[in-house]
Write an enzyme that holds these catalytic residues in place. Structure first.
Site, PDB file in Angstrom:
ATOM      1  N   ASP A  30       0.821  -1.110   0.039  1.00 55.62           N
ATOM      2  CA  ASP A  30       0.054   0.086  -0.129  1.00 55.62           C
ATOM      3  C   ASP A  30       0.936   1.360  -0.245  1.00 55.62           C
ATOM      4  O   ASP A  30       1.674   1.430   0.758  1.00 55.62           O
ATOM      5  CB  ASP A  30      -0.932  -0.115   1.349  1.00 55.62           C
ATOM      6  CG  ASP A  30      -2.093   1.073   1.189  1.00 55.62           C
ATOM      7  OD1 ASP A  30      -3.184   0.307   1.216  1.00 55.62           O
ATOM      8  OD2 ASP A  30      -1.929   2.132   0.937  1.00 55.62           O
ATOM      9  N   GLY A  93     -15.460   3.431   3.658  1.00 51.09           N
ATOM     10  CA  GLY A  93     -14.258   4.053   3.324  1.00 51.09           C
ATOM     11  C   GLY A  93     -13.471   3.506   2.218  1.00 51.09           C
ATOM     12  O   GLY A  93     -12.128   3.817   1.831  1.00 51.09           O
ATOM     13  N   HIS A 100     -10.043  -5.371  -3.322  1.00 53.00           N
ATOM     14  CA  HIS A 100      -8.829  -5.591  -2.885  1.00 53.00           C
ATOM     15  C   HIS A 100      -8.849  -5.821  -1.478  1.00 53.00           C
ATOM     16  O   HIS A 100      -9.612  -5.369  -0.620  1.00 53.00           O
ATOM     17  CB  HIS A 100      -7.758  -4.493  -3.147  1.00 53.00           C
ATOM     18  CG  HIS A 100      -8.455  -2.953  -2.602  1.00 53.00           C
ATOM     19  ND1 HIS A 100      -9.412  -2.273  -3.195  1.00 53.00           N
ATOM     20  CD2 HIS A 100      -8.464  -2.233  -1.247  1.00 53.00           C
ATOM     21  CE1 HIS A 100      -9.811  -1.367  -2.644  1.00 53.00           C
ATOM     22  NE2 HIS A 100      -9.279  -1.128  -1.441  1.00 53.00           N
TER      23      HIS A 100
HETATM   24  P1  5GP Z   1      -9.713   1.287   0.162  1.00 53.81           P
HETATM   25  O1  5GP Z   1      -9.931   2.727   0.980  1.00 53.81           O
HETATM   26  O2  5GP Z   1     -10.302   1.492  -1.143  1.00 53.81           O
HETATM   27  O3  5GP Z   1     -10.164   0.467   0.927  1.00 53.81           O
HETATM   28  O4  5GP Z   1      -8.294   1.390  -0.051  1.00 53.81           O
HETATM   29  C1  5GP Z   1      -7.527   1.773  -1.069  1.00 53.81           C
HETATM   30  C2  5GP Z   1      -6.022   1.482  -0.578  1.00 53.81           C
HETATM   31  O5  5GP Z   1      -5.346   1.911  -1.794  1.00 53.81           O
HETATM   32  C3  5GP Z   1      -5.552   2.879   0.357  1.00 53.81           C
HETATM   33  O6  5GP Z   1      -4.971   1.985   1.333  1.00 53.81           O
HETATM   34  C4  5GP Z   1      -4.626   3.512  -0.344  1.00 53.81           C
HETATM   35  O7  5GP Z   1      -3.520   3.904   0.392  1.00 53.81           O
HETATM   36  C5  5GP Z   1      -4.110   2.533  -1.654  1.00 53.81           C
HETATM   37  N1  5GP Z   1      -3.642   3.355  -2.617  1.00 53.81           N
HETATM   38  C6  5GP Z   1      -4.310   4.331  -3.371  1.00 53.81           C
HETATM   39  N2  5GP Z   1      -3.615   4.857  -4.390  1.00 53.81           N
HETATM   40  C7  5GP Z   1      -2.526   3.838  -4.453  1.00 53.81           C
HETATM   41  C8  5GP Z   1      -1.329   3.587  -5.430  1.00 53.81           C
HETATM   42  O8  5GP Z   1      -1.375   4.443  -6.279  1.00 53.81           O
HETATM   43  N3  5GP Z   1      -0.473   2.707  -5.129  1.00 53.81           N
HETATM   44  C9  5GP Z   1      -0.566   1.706  -4.131  1.00 53.81           C
HETATM   45  N4  5GP Z   1       0.189   0.864  -3.805  1.00 53.81           N
HETATM   46  N5  5GP Z   1      -1.703   2.037  -3.310  1.00 53.81           N
HETATM   47  C10 5GP Z   1      -2.848   3.016  -3.302  1.00 53.81           C
END
Ligand code: 5GP
Ligand code: ZN
Length: 114
Positions: A30, A93, A100
């Site tokens: 992440d 969130g 994922h």
């Molecule tokens: P969500 O909030 O949708 O469950 O998690 C999305 C996750 O993707 C977040 O923890 C965020 O830090 C991660 N994330 C967002 N953009 C990127 C990116 O460009 N690269 C990586 N490796 N992680 C990302």
């Protein structure tokens, strides 16, 4: 999905620190880690959220969960513990609408979550 961030990472158009790849999944660190280990396990195929899963995806979800356990074990966290999280839609969130599985380990995580 042309405008999906994780499809672009799957396709190699956006770089990521990969920790695992196979026929169905990729896993990468992440970009904003919330624990010493914070890995995202992502299916190569675009599925927007848990709500779009069907019974044909059962094996895929099983692979994601078992890969989470394998990665936690490779990092030495099988015994002490780790957390897996699927966020779904606004109240949880979810910010990236390509499913994922978060795998977090390396510190004591609180419950209930924020
Ligand atoms: P969500 O909030 O949708 O469950 O998690 C999305 C996750 O993707 C977040 O923890 C965020 O830090 C991660 N994330 C967002 N953009 C990127 C990116 O460009 N690269 C990586 N490796 N992680 C990302
Ligand atoms: Zn996608």
């Amino acid at each position: 999905m042309a405008d999906c961030l994780f499809c672009k990472i799957v396709g190699g158009d956006i770089p990521a620190t990969l920790v695992h790849t196979d026929e169905h999944l990729i896993a990468f660190k992440d970009i904003n880690p919330q624990a010493p280990m914070h890995v995202l396990i992502v299916p190569r195929r675009h599925v927007a959220s848990l709500n779009e899963l069907t019974d044909t995806d059962d094996a895929l979800v099983g692979e994601m969960v078992r890969r989470a356990a394998a990665i936690a074990g490779e990092n030495g966290y099988a015994g002490r513990g780790y957390r897996t999280v699927f966020n779904c839609n606004a109240d949880a969130g979810q910010t990236v609408f390509h499913i994922h599985l978060h795998v977090l380990g390396g510190r004591a995580l609180t419950w209930p979550p924020g």
